[in-house]
Write a protein that holds these residues in place. Structure first.
Motif, mmCIF file in Angstrom:
data_model
loop_
_atom_site.group_PDB
_atom_site.id
_atom_site.type_symbol
_atom_site.label_atom_id
_atom_site.label_comp_id
_atom_site.label_asym_id
_atom_site.label_seq_id
_atom_site.Cartn_x
_atom_site.Cartn_y
_atom_site.Cartn_z
ATOM 1 N N ALA A 197 0.829 -1.208 0.000
ATOM 2 C CA ALA A 197 0.000 0.000 0.000
ATOM 3 C C ALA A 197 0.860 1.253 0.000
ATOM 4 C CB ALA A 197 -0.924 -0.008 1.210
ATOM 5 N N ILE A 198 1.936 1.235 0.778
ATOM 6 C CA ILE A 198 2.839 2.388 0.811
ATOM 7 C C ILE A 198 3.604 2.507 -0.500
ATOM 8 C CG2 ILE A 198 4.846 3.370 1.987
ATOM 9 C CD1 ILE A 198 3.829 2.067 4.568
ATOM 10 N N ASN B 163 6.270 7.784 -3.700
ATOM 11 C CA ASN B 163 7.578 7.729 -4.339
ATOM 12 C C ASN B 163 8.636 8.125 -3.321
ATOM 13 O OD1 ASN B 163 6.602 7.049 -6.933
ATOM 14 N ND2 ASN B 163 6.112 9.199 -7.333
ATOM 15 N N PRO B 164 9.919 7.889 -3.611
ATOM 16 C CA PRO B 164 10.974 8.337 -2.703
ATOM 17 C C PRO B 164 10.858 9.840 -2.440
ATOM 18 C CG PRO B 164 11.883 6.835 -4.324
ATOM 19 C CD PRO B 164 10.469 7.097 -4.739
ATOM 20 N N GLY B 165 10.881 10.202 -1.172
ATOM 21 C CA GLY B 165 10.786 11.611 -0.797
ATOM 22 C C GLY B 165 9.378 12.103 -0.556
ATOM 23 N N ASP B 166 8.375 11.323 -0.949
ATOM 24 C CA ASP B 166 6.985 11.722 -0.700
ATOM 25 C C ASP B 166 6.655 11.582 0.789
ATOM 26 O OD1 ASP B 166 6.461 12.293 -3.330
ATOM 27 O OD2 ASP B 166 5.421 10.409 -3.747
ATOM 28 N N SER C 106 10.105 2.088 0.253
ATOM 29 C CA SER C 106 9.578 3.101 -0.664
ATOM 30 C C SER C 106 10.392 4.386 -0.687
ATOM 31 C CB SER C 106 8.137 3.458 -0.279
ATOM 32 O OG SER C 106 8.105 4.129 0.972
ATOM 33 N N GLY C 107 11.083 4.664 0.412
ATOM 34 C CA GLY C 107 11.775 5.937 0.520
ATOM 35 C C GLY C 107 10.859 7.069 0.926
ATOM 36 N N ALA C 108 9.633 6.752 1.330
ATOM 37 C CA ALA C 108 8.693 7.781 1.760
ATOM 38 C C ALA C 108 9.138 8.369 3.102
ATOM 39 C CB ALA C 108 7.292 7.194 1.889
ATOM 40 N N ASP D 145 1.235 18.667 1.212
ATOM 41 C CA ASP D 145 1.829 17.915 0.101
ATOM 42 C C ASP D 145 1.907 16.415 0.380
ATOM 43 O OD1 ASP D 145 3.621 18.436 2.154
ATOM 44 O OD2 ASP D 145 5.372 18.617 0.835
ATOM 45 N N ALA D 146 1.318 15.960 1.481
ATOM 46 C CA ALA D 146 1.316 14.520 1.774
ATOM 47 C C ALA D 146 0.587 13.765 0.678
ATOM 48 C CB ALA D 146 0.664 14.259 3.126
#
Length: 503
Positions: free
Chosen positions: A103-104, A109-112, A131-133, A166-167
């Protein structure tokens, strides 16, 4: 619950196909290596019997392909979607863990940024690392009297979205391990005003929505995606779970790819078949089975409430923003009034009477009542708790530490979460950097390479990428001193900890 095709729901396409394949006489030159049980160790065969191995089959043509279903798996998943009120359902063979991670991956995306409660399951932290989230944590509501973390409130989510417009997604846990549901409908309404999806870790709520006296399911309340451990409260085999989606806010192709990344390409068909059978069971007798569980739970609650020095987490305590509803089939019994910890109570019940709780904590024991329990189980549980009450220390006698000091320490720490400085590394960066083991005293000022979570209250004090503070270490030590446990880290005694030194 949405209407479904009653005739189709009488069928079990995957179970039937597996049954037929298991009954065939073949010369097997495919995996698994035991060749329908002929090569299994005799001790294991004596334990499990022959038939289970005959059905332990790979992705034969008749059995479809989990990652590109077009036959019986597709049919089984479509039938499950109807019953659980989803537009699309995916079967999972690696538990809710794989569903939460996927789900994640599917939404970030990375950085989100992703908004999530501090008391998320470890699988969510794994999803962040993969994910890099970037996590934006929200404090769950915490009951300092009971030492229990509940759900997040709609206001807390709304305020966090204002601060982080911006989440890309919001993930919540509902219900908690203790059966407490958040106000998912109100949270969904707030989130959807920002045009982002609500993801719900509903691992302990697969049975929701199948009886009017149970809470609504996350999908019924408006969630875009829900992950359920079908094995936890229903009849599927351990590790068997489902992921449900509705609406257009989830990219389903990306979700399918994410699941293919993290699940085995050799899925266990026994697990898949158990999901098909569980769906059939709910479609044909779900309300009756849930009524059975509720009757047993009501009986247990009534009897336990009469035992002096014990108390139950009760639906009447609901009404706060993070405690919207309670699953009545989840019994959380406060045992600290007996002068012992939940850990001691659990040990006594298990070793002396063969009564096994789902979760012991410092002050509580949590029990799950499900469709598999019987009247005799309730009698045994009640008599066991009465037996415990009869063993309580005499007045003036020695009592175990009730853990108030540890609870207050964690509560004070948890209340200050929002004031903490930003993490220098994301969970993904912390996962990839080389860590070293140091003494816990030397760890202050370093970046944690581990997830460190005390029970109670089940809220991580440290997450990979966060700076280790003196306050965090002090609160963890107080939990240990009070008889609690520390999970997630390599050294649960907290003598050492894995860190990433700051340059």
């Amino acid at each position: 619950m949405k209407q479904w095709n009653a005739i189709a729901q009488q069928t079990m396409p995957l179970v039937t196909a597996l049954q037929q394949c298991a009954a065939r006489s073949t010369a097997a030159f495919h995996t698994p290596g035991h060749k329908r049980g002929r090569g299994v160790d005799p001790v294991l065969q004596a334990l499990l019997g022959d038939r289970v191995f005959r059905a332990d089959l790979p992705e034969l043509p008749e059995l479809d392909n989990l990652f590109a279903p077009s036959g019986v798996i597709q049919q089984a998943q479509e039938l499950a979607a109807q019953v659980f009120g989803a537009e699309q359902t995916w079967f999972l063979t690696n538990g809710s863990t794989s569903g939460v991670i996927a789900a994640i991956l599917a939404t970030c995306n990375p950085g989100d940024k992703i908004i999530l409660p501090r008391n998320v399951h470890q699988s969510a932290i794994s999803g962040l690392a993969l994910s890099g989230a970037i996590p934006i944590f929200v404090n769950p509501e915490y009951d300092s009297h009971l030492a229990l973390a509940h759900g997040v409130s709609p206001d807390a989510i709304a305020q966090t979205l204002v601060q982080h417009p911006d989440a890309k997604a919001v993930l919540i846990v509902s219900p908690t391990y203790y059966g407490v549901s958040a106000d998912v409908a109100a949270i969904a309404q707030i989130i959807h005003q920002h045009s982002i999806p609500l993801l719900v870790d509903e691992a302990h709520g697969a049975h929701f929505g199948f009886h009017p006296n149970l809470p609504r399911s996350a999908l019924q309340a408006g969630a875009d995606l829900a992950v359920q451990s079908t094995h936890k409260t229903l009849s599927a085999l351990t590790q068997a779970a489902m992921l449900h989606v509705q609406g257009q806010r989830i990219n389903r192709d990306r979700l399918t790819k994410a699941l293919a990344l993290i699940q085995s390409t050799s899925p266990n068909y026994l697990l898949l078949a158990s999901l098909d059978a569980t769906r059939h069971q709910l479609a044909t007798q779900g309300k009756e089975l849930m009524a059975h569980s509720l009757r047993l739970a009501t009986k247990a609650r009534s009897r336990i409430a009469q035992i002096p020095e014990l108390s139950l987490l009760d639906a009447e305590q609901a009404g706060s923003p993070g405690f919207f509803r309670l699953d009545p089939t989840r019994l959380t019994v406060t045992v600290s009034g007996l002068g012992i910890t939940g850990f001691t109570a659990d040990e006594l019940l298990n070793e002396q009477l063969g009564i096994v709780a789902e979760l012991p904590t410092l002050q509580h024991l949590t029990f799950i009542i499900s469709l598999g329990n019987r009247e005799e189980d309730i009698e045994r549980l009640v008599h066991g708790l009465e037996w415990l009450e009869g063993r309580k220390p005499e007045a003036g006698g020695k009592r175990e530490d009730d853990g108030v000091g540890g609870d207050k320490a964690v509560f004070a720490w948890a209340s200050s979460l929002h004031s903490a400085s930003p993490s220098p590394l994301s969970p993904r960066e912390a996962f990839l950097v080389q860590a070293e083991v140091v003494s816990v005293e030397a760890a202050v000022g370093c970046v944690s390479a581990e997830l460190v979570c005390p029970y109670p209250p089940g809220i991580p004090v440290l997450i990979p990428g966060e700076v280790i503070t003196e306050e965090a270490i002090a609160s963890l030590k107080q939990v240990l001193d009070a008889g609690g446990i520390i999970s997630g880290c390599a050294d649960p005694s907290l003598t050492t900890i894995k860190v990433i030194p700051l340059e």
